[in-house]
Design an enzyme around this catalytic site. Structure first.
Site, PDB file in Angstrom:
ATOM      1  CB  CYS A  89      -4.910  -0.021   5.607  1.00 32.32           C
ATOM      2  SG  CYS A  89      -3.616  -0.442   5.157  1.00 32.32           S
TER       3      CYS A  89
ATOM      4  CB  SER B  21      -0.774   0.010   1.164  1.00 28.24           C
ATOM      5  OG  SER B  21      -2.235  -1.189   1.057  1.00 28.24           O
TER       6      SER B  21
ATOM      7  CG  ASP C 208      -5.305  -1.679   1.881  1.00 29.26           C
ATOM      8  OD1 ASP C 208      -5.909  -2.234   0.488  1.00 29.26           O
ATOM      9  OD2 ASP C 208      -3.851  -0.462   1.648  1.00 29.26           O
TER      10      ASP C 208
HETATM   11  P1  FAD Z   1       6.781 -14.661   1.217  1.00 28.17           P
HETATM   12  O1  FAD Z   1       7.682 -15.279   0.884  1.00 28.17           O
HETATM   13  O2  FAD Z   1       6.191 -14.518   0.145  1.00 28.17           O
HETATM   14  O3  FAD Z   1       6.009 -15.578   2.290  1.00 28.17           O
HETATM   15  C1  FAD Z   1       4.735 -14.306   2.795  1.00 28.17           C
HETATM   16  C2  FAD Z   1       3.805 -15.652   4.060  1.00 28.17           C
HETATM   17  O4  FAD Z   1       3.327 -16.998   3.610  1.00 28.17           O
HETATM   18  C3  FAD Z   1       4.732 -15.682   5.257  1.00 28.17           C
HETATM   19  O5  FAD Z   1       4.554 -14.771   6.304  1.00 28.17           O
HETATM   20  C4  FAD Z   1       4.119 -16.917   5.709  1.00 28.17           C
HETATM   21  O6  FAD Z   1       3.004 -17.252   6.314  1.00 28.17           O
HETATM   22  C5  FAD Z   1       3.617 -17.765   4.116  1.00 28.17           C
HETATM   23  N1  FAD Z   1       4.978 -18.866   3.341  1.00 28.17           N
HETATM   24  C6  FAD Z   1       5.790 -18.290   2.246  1.00 28.17           C
HETATM   25  N2  FAD Z   1       6.429 -18.999   2.372  1.00 28.17           N
HETATM   26  C7  FAD Z   1       6.000 -20.498   2.866  1.00 28.17           C
HETATM   27  C8  FAD Z   1       6.542 -21.426   3.142  1.00 28.17           C
HETATM   28  N3  FAD Z   1       7.107 -22.198   2.917  1.00 28.17           N
HETATM   29  N4  FAD Z   1       5.933 -22.363   4.217  1.00 28.17           N
HETATM   30  C9  FAD Z   1       4.894 -22.089   4.862  1.00 28.17           C
HETATM   31  N5  FAD Z   1       4.043 -20.800   4.868  1.00 28.17           N
HETATM   32  C10 FAD Z   1       4.704 -19.947   3.609  1.00 28.17           C
HETATM   33  N6  FAD Z   1       2.895  -5.337   3.216  1.00 28.17           N
HETATM   34  C11 FAD Z   1       3.486  -4.926   3.776  1.00 28.17           C
HETATM   35  O7  FAD Z   1       4.807  -4.814   4.932  1.00 28.17           O
HETATM   36  N7  FAD Z   1       3.405  -3.099   4.116  1.00 28.17           N
HETATM   37  C12 FAD Z   1       1.935  -3.120   3.245  1.00 28.17           C
HETATM   38  O8  FAD Z   1       1.860  -1.578   3.168  1.00 28.17           O
HETATM   39  C13 FAD Z   1       1.956  -4.030   2.685  1.00 28.17           C
HETATM   40  N8  FAD Z   1       0.440  -3.410   2.106  1.00 28.17           N
HETATM   41  C14 FAD Z   1      -0.336  -4.495   0.976  1.00 28.17           C
HETATM   42  C15 FAD Z   1      -1.368  -4.346   0.227  1.00 28.17           C
HETATM   43  C16 FAD Z   1      -1.631  -5.107   0.031  1.00 28.17           C
HETATM   44  C17 FAD Z   1      -3.639  -5.368  -1.519  1.00 28.17           C
HETATM   45  C18 FAD Z   1      -1.753  -7.232  -0.249  1.00 28.17           C
HETATM   46  C19 FAD Z   1      -1.753  -8.025  -0.450  1.00 28.17           C
HETATM   47  C20 FAD Z   1      -0.352  -6.862   0.276  1.00 28.17           C
HETATM   48  C21 FAD Z   1       0.254  -6.245   1.522  1.00 28.17           C
HETATM   49  N9  FAD Z   1       1.614  -6.616   1.974  1.00 28.17           N
HETATM   50  C22 FAD Z   1       1.879  -5.549   2.483  1.00 28.17           C
HETATM   51  C23 FAD Z   1       1.844  -7.606   2.604  1.00 28.17           C
HETATM   52  C24 FAD Z   1       3.483  -7.912   1.171  1.00 28.17           C
HETATM   53  O9  FAD Z   1       2.487  -7.570   0.048  1.00 28.17           O
HETATM   54  C25 FAD Z   1       3.803  -9.271   1.807  1.00 28.17           C
HETATM   55  O10 FAD Z   1       2.479 -10.078   1.186  1.00 28.17           O
HETATM   56  C26 FAD Z   1       4.962  -9.469   2.239  1.00 28.17           C
HETATM   57  O11 FAD Z   1       5.333  -8.466   2.673  1.00 28.17           O
HETATM   58  C27 FAD Z   1       5.223 -10.612   2.765  1.00 28.17           C
HETATM   59  O12 FAD Z   1       6.177 -10.629   1.303  1.00 28.17           O
HETATM   60  P2  FAD Z   1       7.764 -11.883   1.051  1.00 28.17           P
HETATM   61  O13 FAD Z   1       8.006 -11.804  -0.327  1.00 28.17           O
HETATM   62  O14 FAD Z   1       8.463 -11.024   2.378  1.00 28.17           O
HETATM   63  O15 FAD Z   1       7.410 -13.075   1.744  1.00 28.17           O
END
Ligand code: FAD
Length: 662
Positions: A615, A422, A660
């Protein structure tokens, strides 16, 4: 001459793939000899993945001639000519506030419209159509699985015949995969009966062929090393930048927002001035991550591909309706690093597929057991958040898996997805710079020796560390190819695109607003407050702006603490920050408690047509805020709680209450 092995994906937007292609699904199935189409409406790739899995299973177990189809790529006015002896499957994710995914908007509007106009005048219009349906939703959202529910209703109304239940997967309960598996077996049985299909032993049949390109090396100019499309390969990436074509944006500035060891929250300023990207306050920015080096190495290692990591291969669809999910020729390293979701949760069904290629009998037996026993799979794999390479390694005791066809991973793993954030700045204040506020995913998992780390946020953390002087950043021991393919991201760049959202301030700035944004939920609220500050500075009459923010401790994770004071200086009484620190007192205090304490004022503001914005955490916070608001309204207006809930519902419907959440 073009590369005979190159996939049509090479063109930005897949334009080449679409040129001259029919949008008539009946015709398409006829000409490609298909009798089962699986349509998907997907935002983050899961629905698309399930669609592919149904296609594979339909073919290998039941001998169906299957194809997967993106809803966006077809018209539906001739669905009434769909042959009776064929079947259409719909795998439909619900996005946000009960909305269709971007690629399903037109289909959804058509099929649920008052009177969809079909090419014939059959009565009922879809009396010939046999279909099955599965939805992907999240029960923490008000409009749980509304896509599949509404589409199913519409299809029934139009006279189509559903086989099996309309399945519903629940991401909120964390049971999506299991819900899908539990739905599909009875569905297949019912479909087999209806279509007279005979089940046979499923054998792996590749959808993609891998061709080694001995005449090419990774230095050959036509080889993709992670570039998302041809324009990027040729160094001439230009807009429109979108979900198929990211902008490689410079990060102008990056800093840490927390004051505590081992918990990180990043603030990034992404410079979009070199692009024609635009945004509006409240929109989302998508970050295209890169997998961490160690995970890429582990994956190559377990498949015994270390020595071949830079070998050039072309990936070719073996049948006309399949699409290679990335451009080729490319290398194993590039595919694993830039294109496959190798760190994600493992699909139990996929393990069953891989069993046939296990390095020994014990590993094979174990894979079959994991694939068929839900509880065993939970205890051995998903409980520890193991990803695919770790799972294979645990199952085989570290033995390599050289016999698995690489195509199985292209088919069985999701495409590496952009992550959404966001936007935490106002476009009125900084139209060409987008702020991101992201908390870094780093969780301790009981029974697992190393922490679980999120893909995109640790990549961003590494970029931030590099920008702030660390030549070789290794956040939590992870390394990344920060320079990108052919060093194209040199100088701290990140691939991004912008997604427009409906989370928007009222057009009249004098309307009061109530903002509820604990943790990173504060991101868009910061943008909103910035916007109001700017409006006030320009002499506009700005309405009351009250922000409820929560975190653990004032001294640890109170984001933007000093900024709020600056905004207060401009907005004066028009701005109020209400804080809830959950770990400071004996009792945990959250934003919803603070809301309750201010019940009278909140109710008055709402009666004065205040807009309310929520949010952040969808699972707990947003739900509780919703409940508390109903209670506040009931109490303050002297109506029943049911009536209070109804008023909240109406506020949502009128866009006076916007969420959101994720
Ligand atoms: P990822 O690797 O994608 O992991 C995320 C989660 O998936 C983990 O915590 C776990 O629960 C699960 N997961 C992944 N791999 C495994 C596995 N091997 N086994 C089990 N579970 C697993 N985030 C913010 O910090 N700030 C924002 O402003 C924000 N805005 C968003 C707005 C929208 C519309 C959406 C959809 C999401 C938003 N997010 C926000 C969340 C962000 O998009 C990401 O999901 C977040 O930052 C995590 O991404 P990552 O790739 O680091 O983690």
């Amino acid at each position: 001459m073009g590369d005979p092995y190159a996939s049509s994906f090479a063109n930005a937007n897949g334009a080449g793939a679409k040129a001259g292609k029919t949008r008539n699904i009946v015709e398409k199935m006829e000409e490609s000899g298909k009798n089962c189409v699986i349509f998907y409406g997907s935002q983050t790739g899961t629905a698309e993945d399930y669609a592919s899995r149904l296609a594979k299973e339909g073919k290998s177990r039941y001998g169906l001639e299957t194809m997967v189809a993106d809803l966006e790529e077809y018209d539906f006015d001739n669905l009434d000519t769909f042959p009776e002896d064929k079947v259409a499957m719909f795998v439909l994710a619900t996005y946000g506030e009960g909305e269709p995914t971007d690629n399903a908007v037109d289909f959804y509007e058509f099929i649920t419209g008052e009177e969809p106009s079909f090419s014939n005048s059959n009565d009922p219009p879809l009396g010939n159509l046999t279909y099955v349906a599965f939805g992907l939703g999240n029960n923490t959202y008000e409009h749980y699985n509304s896509m599949v529910r509404n589409v199913n209703k519409a299809l029934e109304k139009l006279g189509a015949h559903r086989v099996g239940e309309a399945g519903e997967g629940d991401d909120g309960a964390g049971t999506m995969e299991e819900d899908f598996l539990a739905w599909k077996d009875p569905m297949w049985a019912a479909l087999a009966e209806k279509m007279g299909l005979e089940e046979r032993e499923a054998v792996y049949e590749p959808i993609f062929g891998i061709v080694e390109r001995d005449n090419l090396t990774k230095d050959s100019s036509e080889v993709y090393l992670g570039e998302p499309n041809k324009m990027h390969l040729e160094g001439s990436a230009k807009g429109p930048f979108n979900a198929h074509n990211p902008y490689i944006a410079p990060i102008a500035e990056s800093k840490e927002l927390f004051n505590v060891k081992d918990r990180n929250c990043l603030h990034l300023e992404v410079d979009i001035s070199g692009s024609n990207l635009t945004y509006q306050t409240g929109d989302h920015i998508a970050v295209w991550p890169t997998n961490p080096g160690q995970e890429v190495d582990d994956m190559l290692d377990i498949l015994d591909l270390q020595d071949k990591r830079d070998a050039v291969i072309s990936v070719k669809a073996l049948e006309p309706t399949a699409k290679v999910p990335f451009p080729t020729p490319t290398t194993f390293d590039a595919i694993i690093r830039y294109h496959l979701e190798i760190c994600a949760p493992v699909s139990r069904q996929f393990l069953g597929t891989l069993a046939a290629f296990a390095p020994d009998e014990d590993a094979k037996t174990e894979m079959i057991k994991l694939g068929s026993d839900k509880d065993y799979f939970h205890d051995k794999i998903s409980k520890y958040h193991y990803n695919i390479s770790r799972t294979l390694s645990v199952v085989s005791g570290g033995k390599k898996w050289p016999s698995v066809p690489f195509s199985a991973f292209i088919e069985g793993l999701n495409k590496l997805q952009p992550r959404y954030y966001s936007i935490s700045s106002s476009s009125l204040v900084q139209p060409k710079k987008i702020s991101i506020t992201a908390v870094v995913e780093n969780q301790l998992i009981p029974g697992r020796s190393d922490a679980f780390k999120g893909v995109a946020t640790n990549y961003l953390l590494a970029l931030k560390q590099k920008q702030n002087g660390d030549a070789n950043p290794e956040p939590f021991g992870l390394t990344y190819e920060l320079m990108g393919p052919r060093n194209k991201y040199d100088g701290i760049h990140v691939p991004v695109h912008v997604r427009h959202s409906n989370f928007k301030l009222p057009s009249d700035p004098s309307k009061p607003i109530i903002l509820i944004g604990p943790g990173t939920g504060v991101a868009p609220m910061r943008g909103f407050v910035q916007e109001r500050v700017k409006q006030a500075e320009s002499g506009e009459n700005v309405g009351k702006t009250i922000l409820f923010f929560g975190c653990r401790k004032r001294t640890e994770d109170f984001m933007y603490e000093s900024e709020w004071e600056e905004y207060k200086k401009v907005l004066g009484d028009k701005f109020e920050l209400v804080t809830a620190f959950s770990r400071e007192g004996a009792k945990k205090v959250y934003v919803q408690h603070r809301l309750k304490e201010r019940a009278k004022e909140i109710n008055e503001l709402l009666q004065n047509k205040a807009y309310i914005y929520v949010c952040g955490d969808a699972a707990n916070m947003a739900r509780e805020v919703n409940t508390v608001l109903g209670q506040i309204i009931a109490k303050e207006r002297g109506v029943s709680e049911t009536k209070g809930e109804e008023i909240v519902k109406n506020m949502r419907a009128a866009n006076q209450y916007q969420e959101d959440v994720w």
